[in-house]
Scaffold this active site. Structure first.
Site, mmCIF file in Angstrom:
data_model
loop_
_atom_site.group_PDB
_atom_site.id
_atom_site.type_symbol
_atom_site.label_atom_id
_atom_site.label_comp_id
_atom_site.label_asym_id
_atom_site.label_seq_id
_atom_site.Cartn_x
_atom_site.Cartn_y
_atom_site.Cartn_z
ATOM 1 N N HIS A 25 0.833 -1.219 0.000
ATOM 2 C CA HIS A 25 0.000 0.000 0.000
ATOM 3 C C HIS A 25 0.866 1.267 0.000
ATOM 4 O O HIS A 25 0.424 2.313 0.456
ATOM 5 C CB HIS A 25 -0.944 0.039 1.205
ATOM 6 C CG HIS A 25 -1.657 -1.246 1.475
ATOM 7 N ND1 HIS A 25 -2.919 -1.530 0.982
ATOM 8 C CD2 HIS A 25 -1.264 -2.369 2.151
ATOM 9 C CE1 HIS A 25 -3.284 -2.744 1.363
ATOM 10 N NE2 HIS A 25 -2.293 -3.274 2.071
ATOM 11 N N GLU A 45 9.478 8.701 -16.597
ATOM 12 C CA GLU A 45 8.087 9.122 -16.807
ATOM 13 C C GLU A 45 7.596 8.689 -18.186
ATOM 14 O O GLU A 45 6.453 8.279 -18.358
ATOM 15 C CB GLU A 45 7.977 10.644 -16.678
ATOM 16 C CG GLU A 45 8.232 11.155 -15.271
ATOM 17 C CD GLU A 45 8.376 12.679 -15.261
ATOM 18 O OE1 GLU A 45 9.516 13.172 -15.409
ATOM 19 O OE2 GLU A 45 7.362 13.368 -15.126
ATOM 20 N N SER A 88 15.134 21.779 -15.653
ATOM 21 C CA SER A 88 13.987 22.642 -15.896
ATOM 22 C C SER A 88 14.482 23.973 -16.442
ATOM 23 O O SER A 88 15.552 24.444 -16.060
ATOM 24 C CB SER A 88 13.227 22.864 -14.582
ATOM 25 O OG SER A 88 12.508 24.081 -14.633
ATOM 26 N N LYS A 132 16.295 21.568 -10.514
ATOM 27 C CA LYS A 132 15.592 20.352 -10.903
ATOM 28 C C LYS A 132 16.435 19.346 -11.674
ATOM 29 O O LYS A 132 17.280 19.708 -12.484
ATOM 30 C CB LYS A 132 14.380 20.727 -11.766
ATOM 31 C CG LYS A 132 13.336 21.506 -11.002
ATOM 32 C CD LYS A 132 12.433 20.606 -10.205
ATOM 33 C CE LYS A 132 11.407 20.033 -11.108
ATOM 34 N NZ LYS A 132 10.118 19.819 -10.528
#
Ligand code: ARG
Length: 460
Positions: A157, A291, A278, A284
């Protein structure tokens, strides 16, 4: 001019839009090599059985070889008016060798031709994907060997459950990839039968030798039913289903990499090679490759759904709908190949942060199960009761704002007076993972052994 291949009964020419919707040359040119191999096998068989002369066969083969060289060199001009790869090649053959070219299509139809080409193409692609998956397994098994005793929290979980080792986690994906490879191998075995010689749908009146063409093209046998041979696309569906499952596995791992590389987790550092910056936030390092692997799984799954829907309403035998099998299949198989490559690179480069992982593993009462097991083993409590006692201890530790291992013995004895000092020996994360020696368990010794076994099997 009406179409030279089928225009005999036509007086008019197709509309521009008809040509556009009908043509597949933009995408089926990618299996020109398979088409030419199929034609050469068919041609040799026609000569062997005396259906065409040896001289015509030699001319046809020579012409096909030349076309193949031109295509490989990018020196072939494809024509949309000629619809597809089959007719582009045959038309060029006619230009090169004249009337003998017209004999190649004896006892053959584009229906068995395209079925043959596509089987050969998918078979080659499956072989390539299998190699790529083996490479991913190798990268994962190497990480597993290097991190057999790197402790991290195991989750259920996404809540801290029990400590595991990073190597064990990597090997879980090695197992999944092994099953993906098994599914591809199954699909390959079933698809490896030759449709060639089924002709349009009913077979042919010419004395062809289907065993010969099957053998030449590396098929195990000819397909036994001509209607099935030209209608079947389950070999593509099965491959896409397998690809969708494999992509789903990659996507789950990608999701973990996204989570693990966040500032909140800091479990792994992805390399500069597989992250981006970024344009506004200088701090970043975005896990874009992970992704995209996650997102691309959607495309692969979509391709399976697309082709299922295309096929589900089609009566036997060939319908032009089946031309729509190629684009989703190409896209899905290309996409999976790229996703495996990206994942393999990420795995090779990723650097787990041992301290961050260990610290996270030690939090969240991850060794509560070890405490319950101790109560069972040492005090002889039934597991359900041990579970209850441990629950009370966790609750006390939680109230005191400390970990289980920091709970004083006296406080423990208030809950269960028979608890002794010995209990602390099972409360460290190191002791916890070391004790998980059951078959398939996360103990470092197990992980080392399994990683070695895989590396040997994969010859890495
Ligand atoms: N381009 C077609 C396809 O991809 C080849 C088969 C055409 N057969 C036909 N009967 N029109 O399916």
């Amino acid at each position: 001019m009406t179409n030279r291949m089928w225009g005999g009964r036509f007086a008019g020419t197709p509309s521009e839009i008809m040509e556009e919707i009908n043509a597949s040359i933009a995408f089926d040119q990618r299996f020109f090599a398979q088409d030419i191999a199929g034609s050469k096998a068919h041609c040799a068989m026609l000569a062997e059985t005396g259906i065409i002369s040896a001289e015509d066969a030699a001319e046809i083969t020579g012409g096909l070889d030349r076309i193949q060289r031109d295509m490989e060199a990018g020196a072939f001009t494809f024509s949309r008016a000629l619809e597809d790869i089959h007719m582009n090649i045959e038309a060029r053959l006619a230009e090169l060798i004249g009337p003998a070219a017209g004999r190649l299509h004896t006892a053959r139809s584009r229906n068995d031709q395209v079925a043959t080409d596509f089987r050969l193409y998918v078979r080659d692609t499956v072989d390539h994907l299998d190699e790529q998956l083996a490479g991913l397994q190798r990268a994962l098994a190497k990480k597993a060997a290097a991190h057999a005793d790197t402790i991290m929290p195991g989750f259920t979980h996404l809540q801290t459950a029990q400590p595991v080792t990073f190597g064990h986690h990597c090997l879980a994906y090695v197992e999944m990839a092994a099953r993906d490879r098994g599914r591809f191998a199954d699909a390959r075995r079933r698809m490896n039968e030759s449709p060639l010689g089924a002709a349009a749908l009913a077979g042919t009146s010419f004395p062809i030798d289907r065993d010969m063409t099957a053998r030449t093209l590396g098929f195990d046998a000819p397909m036994r039913n001509s209607l099935d041979a030209v209608s079947a696309r389950d070999f593509v569906l099965e491959t896409l289903a397998t690809a969708a499952i494999a992509a789903t596995h990659l996507s789950r791992f990608a999701e973990e990499l996204v989570i693990w590389s966040s500032a909140q987790f800091r479990f792994v550092r992805l390399s500069d090679r597989f992250t981006t910056g970024s344009s506004i936030m200088p701090q970043k390092r975005n896990p874009d490759a992970a992704e995209l692997v996650r997102a691309k799984a959607g495309r692969v799954i979509g391709a399976l759904a697309t082709l299922m829907v295309v096929m589900k309403g089609l009566p036997l035998a060939y319908s032009k709908d089946m031309q729509e099998d190629k684009e989703p299949a190409f896209d899905a198989l290309d996409t999976l190949s790229l996703a495996i490559a990206a994942m393999t690179g990420m795995v090779e480069d990723m650097e787990p942060d041992r301290e961050a992982m260990r610290a996270a593993a030690a939090h969240g009462f991850s060794t509560a199960t070890d405490l319950a097991d101790w109560l069972v083993r040492v005090l002889g409590l039934p597991f359900r009761e041990a579970h209850h006692v441990t629950g009370s201890l966790v609750s006390r530790a939680e109230q005191a704002g400390i970990d289980l291992k920091d709970l004083p013995l006296a406080a423990m004895q208030e809950v269960e007076p028979r608890i002794t000092d010995d209990v602390f020996s099972v409360l460290s994360v190191e002791a916890s993972v070391a004790s998980r020696e059951s078959l398939g368990g996360t103990a470092p010794d197990n992980v080392r052994r399994e990683a070695e076994r895989w590396l040997k099997a994969l010859k890495g």
